[in-house]
Design a protein around this motif. Sequence first.
Motif, short mmCIF file in Angstrom:
data_model
loop_
_atom_site.label_atom_id
_atom_site.label_comp_id
_atom_site.label_asym_id
_atom_site.label_seq_id
_atom_site.Cartn_x
_atom_site.Cartn_y
_atom_site.Cartn_z
N TYR A 137 -15.07 13.75 -9.77
CA TYR A 137 -15.00 14.74 -8.70
C TYR A 137 -15.86 14.33 -7.50
O TYR A 137 -15.45 14.41 -6.35
N ALA A 190 -22.58 20.54 2.77
CA ALA A 190 -21.99 21.38 1.71
C ALA A 190 -21.11 20.54 0.80
O ALA A 190 -20.19 19.86 1.27
N TYR A 244 -15.16 28.36 3.50
CA TYR A 244 -13.71 28.14 3.46
C TYR A 244 -13.13 29.52 3.72
O TYR A 244 -13.47 30.47 2.99
N THR A 270 -15.24 25.40 7.73
CA THR A 270 -14.58 24.13 7.41
C THR A 270 -13.13 24.21 7.86
O THR A 270 -12.37 25.08 7.41
N LYS A 339 -16.57 22.60 11.20
CA LYS A 339 -16.87 21.40 10.39
C LYS A 339 -15.55 20.73 10.03
O LYS A 339 -14.74 21.31 9.33
N ARG A 403 -25.58 6.14 4.61
CA ARG A 403 -26.31 5.65 3.44
C ARG A 403 -27.63 4.99 3.82
O ARG A 403 -28.44 4.69 2.94
C1 LIG Z 1 -18.68 14.56 -1.93
C2 LIG Z 1 -18.16 15.94 -1.72
C3 LIG Z 1 -17.92 16.38 -0.41
C4 LIG Z 1 -17.43 17.67 -0.19
C5 LIG Z 1 -17.18 18.52 -1.30
C6 LIG Z 1 -17.42 18.11 -2.60
C7 LIG Z 1 -17.91 16.81 -2.81
C8 LIG Z 1 -18.15 16.36 -4.22
N1 LIG Z 1 -16.61 19.77 -1.04
S1 LIG Z 1 -15.10 19.98 -1.69
O1 LIG Z 1 -15.25 20.10 -3.11
O2 LIG Z 1 -14.47 21.13 -1.12
O3 LIG Z 1 -14.36 18.77 -1.28
C9 LIG Z 1 -16.86 20.35 0.15
C10 LIG Z 1 -16.85 21.78 0.34
O4 LIG Z 1 -16.84 22.56 -0.62
N2 LIG Z 1 -16.89 22.24 1.63
C11 LIG Z 1 -16.98 21.40 2.72
O5 LIG Z 1 -17.00 21.86 3.86
N3 LIG Z 1 -17.07 20.04 2.56
C12 LIG Z 1 -17.05 19.52 1.30
N4 LIG Z 1 -17.26 18.17 1.11
C13 LIG Z 1 -17.44 17.28 2.30
C14 LIG Z 1 -18.92 17.17 2.69
O6 LIG Z 1 -19.39 18.37 3.29
C15 LIG Z 1 -19.13 16.04 3.69
O7 LIG Z 1 -18.19 16.15 4.73
C16 LIG Z 1 -19.03 14.66 3.02
O8 LIG Z 1 -19.59 14.70 1.73
C17 LIG Z 1 -19.78 13.62 3.85
O9 LIG Z 1 -19.58 12.36 3.32
P1 LIG Z 1 -20.62 11.63 2.32
O10 LIG Z 1 -20.40 12.25 0.98
O11 LIG Z 1 -20.18 10.20 2.39
O12 LIG Z 1 -22.00 11.86 2.83
#
Ligand SMILES: Cc1cc2c(cc1C)[n+](S(=O)(=O)[O-])c1c(=O)[nH]c(=O)nc-1n2C[C@H](O)[C@H](O)[C@H](O)COP(=O)(O)O
Length: 501
Positions: A137, A190, A244, A270, A339, A403
């Motif tokens: 995930y 987030a 969301y 988002t 976002k 990173r």
């Molecule tokens: C890695 C990751 C990212 C998620 C994320 C969950 C994971 C495990 N989740 S997701 O389940 O819906 O995809 C969210 C989220 O809840 N809400 C959101 O706005 N961004 C979500 N993001 C995107 C996050 O906020 C950043 O845009 C993204 O992680 C930046 O990239 P790096 O991980 O490379 O730093």
Amino acid sequence: RESIDTQEPVLTGAEVARHNSKDSCWVIVHGKVYDVTEFLPEHPGGSKIILKYAGKDATEEFDPIHPPDTLEKYLDKSKHLGRVDMSTVQVEAKTHDPEEEARLERIKRMPPLEQCYNLTDFESVAKMVMKKTAWGYYSSGADDEITMRENKLAFHKIWFRPRILVDVENVDLSTTMLGSKCSIPFYVTATALGKLGNPEGEVVLTRAAHTHDVIQMIPTLASCSFDEIVDAKKGGQVQWLQVYVNKNREITKGIVQNAERRGCKGLFITVDAPQLGRREKDMRSKFDDVGSNVQRVDGDTVDRSQGVARAISSFIDPSLSWKDIPWFRKITKMPIALKGVQRVEDALKAVEYGVDAIVLSNHGGRQLDTAPPGIEILAEVMPALRDRGWQDKIEVYIDGGIRRATDILKALCLGAKGVGIGRPFLYAMSTYGQSGVERAMQLLKDELEMDMRLIGASKISDLDTTMVDYRGLSSHVVPVPGDMLGQSTYDSLVSPSFRLS
Ligand SMILES: Cc1cc2c(cc1C)[n+](S(=O)(=O)[O-])c1c(=O)[nH]c(=O)nc-1n2C[C@H](O)[C@H](O)[C@H](O)COP(=O)(O)O
């Protein structure tokens, strides 16, 4: 957990076990019994995953995916049947799982935290020791993961133009983001389902963020409840809310106004996920876990093979549009940020709609594959804002693939107010807990202080576009230096079971 209510009926494990089918389905969560029979077809994750625990204790599977107050909030009180005498509940013998045994062995051989020298080190340890579902995930990107990889590589297309003979004896990394002071220009972005990686979940990030005076963005899809995360903050610690937008706007309004009441200092809507992306590593790990092809036999309505992501996001409203922005202005006084902005035209539109900030982001490459990296869009947006004299009308952030502190520095030189970091803090939390996240933040602070000295800047406001050469940024075929560190941890799409030996 809550105090014991002596008036509550006490059931036995045998009584609960008799309700183990879709005609009558009871589950145990944290010692309480719930009748979820009528809820089965509505469960976003499909009925199969609940039926797997029908008549049994589902706590272990329930916890990483659901905030603790989920059943209190969303299951009618008439379905709360009372407590169970846990001494009468039959504990299932764990089936022999050689993969899990090998993983537990690897945990014993984890390198000491001090041997993690950069954020990618945490990723390589996480890949070794995390459960498959959690790694699948967190590490997955959409489709072929081209954007996820490009998020990192894009920074390698930018070269510094350092200044010399500048007094850099004292370096000040502090800045403000959405009007809040912070010690360093990055925030914890987030990311959903913190308990997949660490049983304590997002509060681990909260505590580490307090240690380093770093802002935390609280995800809608957190494993911890919103109140748990806010209660974990200390002193003047700053938190933002990521939302969301729910098809039921009243639910979103309640979440936003509660966040404002609880002291959140920013609302991040988002906008890049009207539907969550197809993340195949996530799908594969959930596919193994619940045997989705079987569920289709019993007529399960939700296709679980979409993995965790799709299962938890069916509430998101794909009809959200610019016309909704004024509504948000009406329901909250918090600064509003979008976002997931991915092109100049929308950045300019955000200014026209009076939005306070935007995050140039492709969701960590988890949404539309081959969408551009945030740093690349930044190089287009800032000149467009400057041309119109709008650069002070909106704060611009980026996230994705950050990173190293040099990545942060490049974003700041190109005009970003700050950057969001996701996976690295998840990996640090999933391997070494709070001290892991604190070390990851400290490593970035140390790197950034050094990089500021070496580029010839003593404070954030000294940074500008003359300190970077980003001519190669917009072309996607420019050869970049081998990303040796990243390649060593990259987990290819093909599931090992598909490798022909
Ligand atoms: C890695 C990751 C990212 C998620 C994320 C969950 C994971 C495990 N989740 S997701 O389940 O819906 O995809 C969210 C989220 O809840 N809400 C959101 O706005 N961004 C979500 N993001 C995107 C996050 O906020 C950043 O845009 C993204 O992680 C930046 O990239 P790096 O991980 O490379 O730093």
